[in-house]
Design a protein around this motif. Structure first.
Motif, PDB file in Angstrom:
ATOM      1  N   ALA A  17      -3.651  -0.282  -2.156  1.00  0.00           N
ATOM      2  CA  ALA A  17      -3.635  -0.264  -0.889  1.00  0.00           C
ATOM      3  C   ALA A  17      -2.642   0.741  -0.115  1.00  0.00           C
ATOM      4  O   ALA A  17      -3.082   1.260   1.092  1.00  0.00           O
ATOM      5  N   LEU A  18      -1.573   0.975  -0.673  1.00  0.00           N
ATOM      6  CA  LEU A  18      -0.691   1.843  -0.091  1.00  0.00           C
ATOM      7  C   LEU A  18      -0.910   3.265  -0.356  1.00  0.00           C
ATOM      8  O   LEU A  18      -0.655   4.062   0.294  1.00  0.00           O
ATOM      9  N   VAL A  93       8.641   2.454   2.359  1.00  0.00           N
ATOM     10  CA  VAL A  93       7.353   1.799   2.000  1.00  0.00           C
ATOM     11  C   VAL A  93       6.658   1.112   3.148  1.00  0.00           C
ATOM     12  O   VAL A  93       7.140   0.140   3.840  1.00  0.00           O
ATOM     13  N   PRO A  94       5.433   1.564   3.616  1.00  0.00           N
ATOM     14  CA  PRO A  94       4.655   1.082   4.936  1.00  0.00           C
ATOM     15  C   PRO A  94       4.227  -0.161   4.430  1.00  0.00           C
ATOM     16  O   PRO A  94       4.160  -0.754   3.296  1.00  0.00           O
ATOM     17  N   ASN A  95       3.690  -0.894   5.724  1.00  0.00           N
ATOM     18  CA  ASN A  95       2.904  -2.184   5.691  1.00  0.00           C
ATOM     19  C   ASN A  95       1.691  -2.001   4.920  1.00  0.00           C
ATOM     20  O   ASN A  95       0.977  -0.674   5.129  1.00  0.00           O
ATOM     21  N   ALA A 307      -6.382   4.289   7.903  1.00  0.00           N
ATOM     22  CA  ALA A 307      -5.146   3.973   7.213  1.00  0.00           C
ATOM     23  C   ALA A 307      -4.306   4.964   7.432  1.00  0.00           C
ATOM     24  O   ALA A 307      -3.058   4.786   7.431  1.00  0.00           O
ATOM     25  N   GLY A 308      -4.452   6.244   7.138  1.00  0.00           N
ATOM     26  CA  GLY A 308      -3.566   7.590   7.125  1.00  0.00           C
ATOM     27  C   GLY A 308      -3.045   7.675   8.327  1.00  0.00           C
ATOM     28  O   GLY A 308      -2.311   8.572   8.507  1.00  0.00           O
ATOM     29  N   ASP A 309      -3.649   7.249   9.484  1.00  0.00           N
ATOM     30  CA  ASP A 309      -3.364   7.709  10.880  1.00  0.00           C
ATOM     31  C   ASP A 309      -2.363   6.397  11.640  1.00  0.00           C
ATOM     32  O   ASP A 309      -2.012   6.704  12.713  1.00  0.00           O
ATOM     33  N   MET A 310      -2.248   5.241  10.970  1.00  0.00           N
ATOM     34  CA  MET A 310      -1.424   4.066  11.469  1.00  0.00           C
ATOM     35  C   MET A 310      -0.124   4.292  11.315  1.00  0.00           C
ATOM     36  O   MET A 310       0.405   5.150  10.676  1.00  0.00           O
TER      37      MET A 310
END
Length: 399
Positions: A17-18, A93-95, A307-310
């Motif tokens: 996911a990450l 580490v992001p959400n 996902a990569g732009d949040m």
């Protein structure tokens, strides 16, 4: 921050996911640091137990106790260093993105949900600088590039827009807040703005304070460290504030006009909910923003960011993009996000429950922002929606 215990229990799925946010390596470094810390804990506990003697120690026991204490001191220092490293890496580490968030990181990866309204048919549309009254030149002399004065009818239009949004959301039960815009570092860490977005944050080192880039930051800290009663939720707030961003990564982008500036005003929605209610709450905040834009008569579309732009904190983000005739395209004017328990864990916001306290879910979303006033100027070419005249806007913006 993420739930490290849960992430450790299903490391493969968490890493996958990450990876969608480009953070698989950061997660691996966190797991390694966590493993080092956990390997030291039983050794420290064992040595601490050996320092507890009953009765008067013998000479041999005193000698052994001294040796144990010396070893313990070294291991405790090692444990503290390992804990500090783990905690620092955890902030990087992001959400985790929600399952239905698209992959990718570019505009091509955005998933469009719907379009509402038809772009106006304008022969030669004027851009907002030609319709409204802004003074970029004098602002640049005073403050530098990417600042501007809003003057006369243009300023009155913007003020009416803010009041319109504040009143509409107050009618829906949102509590109105005028928050501080100078915040301490922990407020930025708590929302995930630090360290992930540190390049865009204005700092006042002499005072140990930072200028908030959005009212989300002080609103999120409103209940920091609190244990909330379950029946008090949801808590819903709407705030007006100036916002400040360095736009460090925006070199060469939107250099003309007021589209991308260092200081702007915004009305922000913010909710604290039970975890099981947060996805419905996300849709509620999105619906509120869409209602405002629809009432203004502006053509727009809703998209889901990849996902990569949040943001680091977001699990899912909707953008509301309004049509700008001078550019012939939709531009982002509002973002609505569910940060799930990510910010709540950092800020220590928990809900009292039968099974023990658990983190709340926090959500945020733009209601209106200066860029919407620019869209009004361009789509109606100076005419003001009659609705905003009820809040003090002029019938037409004159330069």
């Amino acid at each position: 921050m993420i739930d490290l215990k849960a992430a450790r229990a299903d490391a493969e799925a968490t890493r996958a996911a990450l990876a969608r946010k480009g953070a698989a390596d950061a997660f691996d470094r966190l797991l390694e640091a966590d493993e080092r810390w956990r390997s030291l804990v039983p050794r420290v506990d064992e040595l601490r137990g050996r320092t507890k003697l009953s009765g008067k120690p013998t000479d041999e026991e005193r000698e052994e106790l001294l040796r144990v204490k010396t070893e313990l001191k070294g291991l405790e220092d090692e444990l503290a260093a390992a804990e500090a490293e783990r905690d620092a890496l955890a902030l990087r580490v992001p959400n985790l993105p929600a399952d239905d968030v698209p992959d990718g990181s570019t505009e091509e990866d955005i998933r469009e949900v719907r379009r509402v309204g038809e772009p106006p048919l304008l022969g030669e549309p004027l851009e907002h600088l030609e319709v409204g009254r802004f003074d970029m030149e004098r602002a640049a002399r005073m403050s530098g590039a990417r600042f501007g004065y809003w003057v006369g009818d243009t300023a009155r239009l913007a003020l009416a827009l803010y009041r319109f949004a504040l009143d509409r959301l107050a009618e829906k039960g949102f509590l109105t807040v005028l928050p501080p815009v100078l915040v301490r570092e922990q407020a930025l860490i708590g929302t995930g703005a630090l360290p992930s977005d540190e390049a865009n944050v204005y700092e006042l080192p002499a005072d140990g304070l930072y200028l908030a880039g959005t009212a989300e930051i002080p609103l999120a800290s409103l209940h920091a460290g609190e244990l909330l009663e379950a029946d008090a939720l949801p808590l819903r707030y709407v705030a007006f504030s100036p916002c400040f961003r360095r736009e460090a990564g925006a070199a060469g982008r939107d250099t003309r006009g007021m589209i991308r500036v260092h200081q702007f005003n915004k009305v922000e929605q913010f909710s604290l909910t039970h975890p099981e209610d947060s996805w419905d709450e996300l849709e509620r905040l999105l619906a509120n923003t869409e209602e405002l834009v629809t009432e203004l008569g502006l053509p727009y579309r809703v998209v889901v960011l990849p996902a990569g732009d949040m943001s680091s904190a977001s699990a899912k983000t909707y953008d509301v993009e309004i049509w700008f005739p001078s550019q012939g395209r939709y531009r982002e004017t509002a973002s609505i996000s569910n940060t799930t328990d990510f910010q709540a864990r950092r800020l220590g916001i928990r809900i009292r429950g039968e099974g023990g306290p658990r983190p709340a879910h926090l959500l945020n979303g733009t209601a209106v922002v200066d860029r919407m006033a620019l869209a009004i100027l361009e789509n109606f070419q100076g005419d003001v929606p009659p609705l905003l005249q009820e809040w003090g806007a002029p019938p037409r913006v004159e330069r």
